[in-house]
Design an enzyme around this catalytic site. Structure first.
Site, PDB file in Angstrom:
ATOM      1  N   GLY A  44      44.854  39.795  35.483  1.00  0.00           N
ATOM      2  CA  GLY A  44      44.358  38.748  36.391  1.00  0.00           C
ATOM      3  C   GLY A  44      43.151  39.177  37.202  1.00  0.00           C
ATOM      4  O   GLY A  44      42.551  40.240  36.977  1.00  0.00           O
ATOM      5  N   ALA A 274      29.829  34.881  48.227  1.00  0.00           N
ATOM      6  CA  ALA A 274      31.274  35.157  48.354  1.00  0.00           C
ATOM      7  C   ALA A 274      31.820  34.175  49.391  1.00  0.00           C
ATOM      8  O   ALA A 274      32.040  34.527  50.547  1.00  0.00           O
ATOM      9  CB  ALA A 274      31.487  36.603  48.790  1.00  0.00           C
ATOM     10  N   GLY A 276      34.629  32.248  49.215  1.00  0.00           N
ATOM     11  CA  GLY A 276      36.020  31.843  49.050  1.00  0.00           C
ATOM     12  C   GLY A 276      36.371  31.464  47.624  1.00  0.00           C
ATOM     13  O   GLY A 276      35.528  31.523  46.716  1.00  0.00           O
ATOM     14  N   HIS A 449      53.441  64.473  64.415  1.00  0.00           N
ATOM     15  CA  HIS A 449      52.248  64.797  65.197  1.00  0.00           C
ATOM     16  C   HIS A 449      51.482  65.908  64.515  1.00  0.00           C
ATOM     17  O   HIS A 449      52.104  66.855  64.028  1.00  0.00           O
ATOM     18  CB  HIS A 449      52.653  65.257  66.602  1.00  0.00           C
TER      19      HIS A 449
HETATM   20  C1  LIG Z   1      36.585  40.797  44.875  1.00  0.00           C
HETATM   21  C2  LIG Z   1      38.031  40.539  45.204  1.00  0.00           C
HETATM   22  C3  LIG Z   1      38.744  41.494  45.895  1.00  0.00           C
HETATM   23  C4  LIG Z   1      40.081  41.274  46.199  1.00  0.00           C
HETATM   24  N1  LIG Z   1      40.758  42.237  46.882  1.00  0.00           N
HETATM   25  C5  LIG Z   1      42.055  42.039  47.196  1.00  0.00           C
HETATM   26  C6  LIG Z   1      42.796  43.047  47.879  1.00  0.00           C
HETATM   27  O1  LIG Z   1      42.270  44.089  48.216  1.00  0.00           O
HETATM   28  N2  LIG Z   1      44.105  42.809  48.140  1.00  0.00           N
HETATM   29  C7  LIG Z   1      44.716  41.633  47.784  1.00  0.00           C
HETATM   30  O2  LIG Z   1      45.908  41.456  48.062  1.00  0.00           O
HETATM   31  N3  LIG Z   1      44.036  40.670  47.135  1.00  0.00           N
HETATM   32  C8  LIG Z   1      42.738  40.841  46.829  1.00  0.00           C
HETATM   33  N4  LIG Z   1      42.053  39.872  46.141  1.00  0.00           N
HETATM   34  C9  LIG Z   1      42.772  38.618  45.824  1.00  0.00           C
HETATM   35  C10 LIG Z   1      43.661  38.824  44.597  1.00  0.00           C
HETATM   36  O3  LIG Z   1      42.844  39.169  43.511  1.00  0.00           O
HETATM   37  C11 LIG Z   1      44.432  37.550  44.303  1.00  0.00           C
HETATM   38  O4  LIG Z   1      45.143  37.158  45.457  1.00  0.00           O
HETATM   39  C12 LIG Z   1      45.429  37.784  43.180  1.00  0.00           C
HETATM   40  O5  LIG Z   1      44.761  38.178  42.009  1.00  0.00           O
HETATM   41  C13 LIG Z   1      46.240  36.514  42.908  1.00  0.00           C
HETATM   42  O6  LIG Z   1      47.129  36.767  41.867  1.00  0.00           O
HETATM   43  P1  LIG Z   1      47.635  35.595  40.904  1.00  0.00           P
HETATM   44  O7  LIG Z   1      48.609  36.226  39.982  1.00  0.00           O
HETATM   45  O8  LIG Z   1      48.053  34.436  41.697  1.00  0.00           O
HETATM   46  O9  LIG Z   1      46.345  35.106  40.104  1.00  0.00           O
HETATM   47  P2  LIG Z   1      45.202  35.860  39.293  1.00  0.00           P
HETATM   48  O10 LIG Z   1      45.176  37.303  39.546  1.00  0.00           O
HETATM   49  O11 LIG Z   1      43.964  35.075  39.542  1.00  0.00           O
HETATM   50  O12 LIG Z   1      45.653  35.673  37.783  1.00  0.00           O
HETATM   51  C14 LIG Z   1      45.704  34.429  37.180  1.00  0.00           C
HETATM   52  C15 LIG Z   1      45.592  34.615  35.691  1.00  0.00           C
HETATM   53  O13 LIG Z   1      45.864  33.362  35.069  1.00  0.00           O
HETATM   54  C16 LIG Z   1      44.987  33.183  33.989  1.00  0.00           C
HETATM   55  N5  LIG Z   1      44.875  31.730  33.763  1.00  0.00           N
HETATM   56  C17 LIG Z   1      44.359  30.811  34.615  1.00  0.00           C
HETATM   57  N6  LIG Z   1      44.509  29.573  34.099  1.00  0.00           N
HETATM   58  C18 LIG Z   1      45.128  29.734  32.911  1.00  0.00           C
HETATM   59  C19 LIG Z   1      45.588  28.826  31.919  1.00  0.00           C
HETATM   60  N7  LIG Z   1      45.452  27.509  32.079  1.00  0.00           N
HETATM   61  N8  LIG Z   1      46.176  29.322  30.816  1.00  0.00           N
HETATM   62  C20 LIG Z   1      46.348  30.655  30.663  1.00  0.00           C
HETATM   63  N9  LIG Z   1      45.962  31.551  31.567  1.00  0.00           N
HETATM   64  C21 LIG Z   1      45.363  31.106  32.691  1.00  0.00           C
HETATM   65  C22 LIG Z   1      43.699  33.822  34.461  1.00  0.00           C
HETATM   66  O14 LIG Z   1      42.884  34.189  33.352  1.00  0.00           O
HETATM   67  C23 LIG Z   1      44.211  35.033  35.226  1.00  0.00           C
HETATM   68  O15 LIG Z   1      44.302  36.175  34.415  1.00  0.00           O
HETATM   69  C24 LIG Z   1      40.723  40.071  45.804  1.00  0.00           C
HETATM   70  C25 LIG Z   1      40.006  39.106  45.087  1.00  0.00           C
HETATM   71  C26 LIG Z   1      38.671  39.332  44.785  1.00  0.00           C
HETATM   72  C27 LIG Z   1      37.928  38.285  44.010  1.00  0.00           C
END
Ligand SMILES: Cc1cc2nc3c(=O)[nH]c(=O)nc-3n(C[C@H](O)[C@H](O)[C@H](O)COP(=O)(O)OP(=O)(O)OC[C@H]3O[C@@H](n4cnc5c(N)ncnc54)[C@H](O)[C@@H]3O)c2cc1C
Length: 477
Positions: A44, A274, A276, A449
Site C-alpha cells: 500500500g 502536498a 492532503g 536515568h
Molecule cells: C508521504 C507519506 C508519508 C506518510 N507517513 C506516515 C507515517 O509516518 N505514519 C503513518 O501512520 N502514516 C503515514 N502515512 C499515511 C499512511 O500511508 C496511510 O495512512 C496508510 O497507508 C493507510 O493504509 P490503508 O491500508 O488504509 O491504505 P493504503 O496503504 O493506501 O493501501 C490501499 C491499497 O489498496 C489498493 N487499492 C485501492 N483501490 C483498489 C481497488 N479498487 N482494487 C484493488 N486494490 C485497490 C491500493 O493500490 C493500495 O495498495 C504517510 C502517507 C504518505 C503519502
C-alpha cells in the site's frame, strides 16, 4: 481481462497496512481469504510511497544535521556527502525487502492474492479489472482501498511533484516550494533541505500542522525555520506557470501567491504539492451496495468497522478517522475478529500522531486545543527538555513534554511532546491513556536515568504540583 471467477468466504480489497493485516489475521482465525490488489507489489501507500521510504530519507538527512550540530561540542566532520544514487537504491531496497516479506507472510498463511482493480457489482460480488481473474463471489468483504493524493484545482499546472514523485529522489532541485504545511509537506521539505535544496513552504491556513497544539508546533517551527528559506502561512497559491519546460533541466516554475490581499510572483526550480489525501471510495462500485460515505467520501462505519451493508466492512484511510497506518492496522484486526467471532470493537482511547520533523512532534489522546474547543476542564503539566540531563548530554534541549489530565482524578487524558525521539516516547503516553493511568501511576513508575523518557514522569509531577526538577510557583511570604 480473464474470464475466471473465484469464490471465497472473505475478500479483502487493498494490501496496505489495513488490508494485509486484516487478511493475515483472518487466515489465522481460520477463514478462507482472498486479497485483491491493483498494484504489482503488496504494502500500500505506507510501504510503497509513504511512511517507510520517507523515514529512510529523513533518517539520512538527520544524521547529516546531527553531524552539523555536533560542532557545538567539538566534533567536526569533514565534507559529509550524500550520494543520492546510493540513497535511492538503499531506500528502494528497504521497500522491496518489506514488500517481499508481506508477500511471504500472505503465502505462508494461505491467503490467495489476486491482481486487479476491484469494483462491487452487488453486495456479494466483485468485478476485477486488469488481472487474470474477472470476478469474485464472497460472503464478507473488507474495503481497505486507502487514499490518493489531492491535486491542485484544474488550471494549475499538473507537472509538479507529488510526495510520491519526491520520494523517488529524481534529483535535488536548487530551490523547492512545498505547497502544504501539513506533516507530509514538512517532512519532505526537510528531506530536500537536508539534501541541499533551498526550501520554502506555503500554507493556506494561518499555522503549520493545523491539527497539533500550538505550543508544540511553535518549538518545532522555531527550529526548522532556521533551515527553511521562507514559511508563508495564510497564503494561497493562485497559479503555477511552467517556465521553459519546468523540471530538472528546464527553467522551473513561476508561482503566484496571495497573502493578505497582496499578490507576489516567485520563482522555484521545483514545486512539491502536498495538500492532503482523499479516500479511494469513488471508483469501487459502492453504488451497487448499501455502503454509505460522508460528504468527503469517507466510508461510514460503526465501532465494529461494519458499513451500512452488514457483510461489508471498511478500514484504514478509506473509512472515517485519522489517515494513519497504525489506525488502519488496528481496524484491520478489529474487522477480522468481528468477521471470525463477532466480538471486537475499535474502542481505542488514543491514536498517536507523529510528525517526523526535526525536532519531532507527537501527541496522543486529548489535545489541549480539543479540550478548549470542547470546554473540557483539564490540568496540564509541562516539562521543558532544557531541565533534563539526558537532553543536555544529547545537545538537544529544544523541546517539551506535556501531560493533560482530569483535574479531580488525575486521569491522564492526553500527552503531547516535541523534541528528539518524540516518535518513540509517545508510545508510553499512549499506553498511559489506553490503560487509564493517573498522574500518580506515572510519577511512581521508575524511569531510567538519564533518559528522555524521564520527561514524561517529570511532566506528570508538574501537573500534580509535585515537581522536583523545576521550581514551584514562588511562595508569597
Ligand atoms: C508521504 C507519506 C508519508 C506518510 N507517513 C506516515 C507515517 O509516518 N505514519 C503513518 O501512520 N502514516 C503515514 N502515512 C499515511 C499512511 O500511508 C496511510 O495512512 C496508510 O497507508 C493507510 O493504509 P490503508 O491500508 O488504509 O491504505 P493504503 O496503504 O493506501 O493501501 C490501499 C491499497 O489498496 C489498493 N487499492 C485501492 N483501490 C483498489 C481497488 N479498487 N482494487 C484493488 N486494490 C485497490 C491500493 O493500490 C493500495 O495498495 C504517510 C502517507 C504518505 C503519502
Amino acid at each position: 481481462m480473464g474470464s475466471l471467477r473465484e469464490e471465497t468466504e472473505v475478500v479483502v480489497i487493498g494490501s496496505g497496512p489495513g488490508g494485509y493485516v486484516a487478511a493475515l489475521r483472518l487466515a489465522d482465525l481460520g477463514k478462507n481469504v482472498l486479497l485483491v490488489e491493483s498494484r504489482e507489489r503488496p504494502g500500500g501507500t505506507c510501504l510503497l510511497e509513504g511512511c517507510i521510504p520517507s523515514k529512510a530519507l529523513i533518517h539520512t538527512v538527520e544524521i547529516r544535521e546531527t553531524a552539523r550540530r555536533a560542532a557545538e561540542f567539538g566534533l567536526t566532520f569533514d565534507n559529509v556527502q550524500i550520494d543520492t544514487d546510493k540513497l535511492r537504491e538503499w531506500t528502494a531496497g528497504i521497500v522491496q525487502g518489506l514488500s517481499d516479506g508481506i508477500r511471504g507472510l500472505l503465502k505462508r498463511r494461505g491467503v490467495t492474492v489476486l491482481r486487479g482493480h476491484a469494483r462491487f457489482t452487488s453486495s456479494t460480488s466483485l468485478a476485477l479489472e486488469g488481472g487474470e481473474v474477472s470476478g469474485v463471489d464472497f460472503k464478507q468483504a473488507i474495503i481497505a482501498t486507502g487514499s490518493s493524493l489531492n491535486r491542485l484545482p484544474a488550471g494549475i499546472v499538473q507537472s509538479v511533484w507529488s510526495s510520491a514523485d519526491a520520494l523517488k529522489l529524481p534529483y535535488v532541485p536548487e530551490s523547492l516550494l512545498v505547497v502544504g504545511g501539513g506533516y507530509i509537506g514538512l517532512e519532505m521539505g526537510l528531506v530536500y533541505q537536508g539534501l541541499g535544496s533551498k526550501v520554502s513552504v506555503v500554507e493556506f491556513f494561518p499555522r503549520l500542522l493545523m491539527g497539533a497544539d500550538f505550543d508544540l508546533v511553535d518549538v518545532m517551527v522555531g527550529q526548522v525555520s532556521e533551515r527553511l528559506e521562507e514559511i508563508m502561512v495564510d497564503s494561497k497559491v493562485l497559479s503555477i506557470v511552467e517556465v521553459a519546460g519546468g523540471g530538472k533541466d528546464g527553467g522551473g516554475y513561476d508561482v503566484e501567491i496571495e497573502h493578505a490581499g497582496a499578490k507576489t510572483r516567485k520563482h522555484y526550480a521545483q514545486v512539491l504539492v502536498a495538500i492532503g489525501r482523499r479516500p479511494n471510495s469513488d471508483d469501487i462500485g459502492l453504488q451497487n451496495t448499501r455502503v454509505k460515505t460522508d460528504d468527503k467520501g469517507f466510508i461510514l462505519t460503526g465501532p465494529d468497522c461494519r458499513t451500512d451493508e452488514p457483510n461489508i466492512f471498511a478500514i484504514g484511510d478509506v473509512a472515517t478517522g485519522p489517515m494513519l497506518a497504525h489506525k488502519a492496522s488496528r481496524e484491520g484486526k478489529v474487522a477480522a475478529e468481528v468477521i471470525a467471532h463477532g466480538t471486537a470493537a475499535f474502542d481505542n482511547r488514543a491514536i498517536p500522531a507523529v510528525v517526523f520533523t526535526d525536532p519531532e512532534v507527537a501527541w496522543t489522546g486529548l489535545t489541549e486545543s480539543e479540550a478548549e474547543q470542547q470546554g473540557i476542564k483539564v490540568n496540564i503539566g509541562r516539562f521543558p527538555l532544557s531541565a533534563l540531563g539526558r537532553a543536555r548530554t544529547l545537545g538537544r534541549t529544544d523541546g517539551l513534554v506535556k501531560v493533560i489530565a482530569e483535574p479531580e482524578t488525575g486521569l491522564i487524558l492526553g500527552v503531547g511532546m516535541v523534541g528528539p525521539m518524540a516518535s518513540e516516547l509517545i508510545a508510553e503516553g499512549t499506553l498511559a491513556v489506553e490503560m487509564g493511568a493517573t498522574l500518580e501511576d506515572i510519577m511512581v513508575t521508575i524511569h531510567p536515568h538519564p533518559t528522555l523518557s524521564e520527561a514524561f514522569m517529570e511532566a506528570a509531577e508538574v501537573a500534580a504540583g509535585e515537581a522536583v526538577h523545576i521550581n514551584p510557583p514562588r511562595k508569597v511570604r
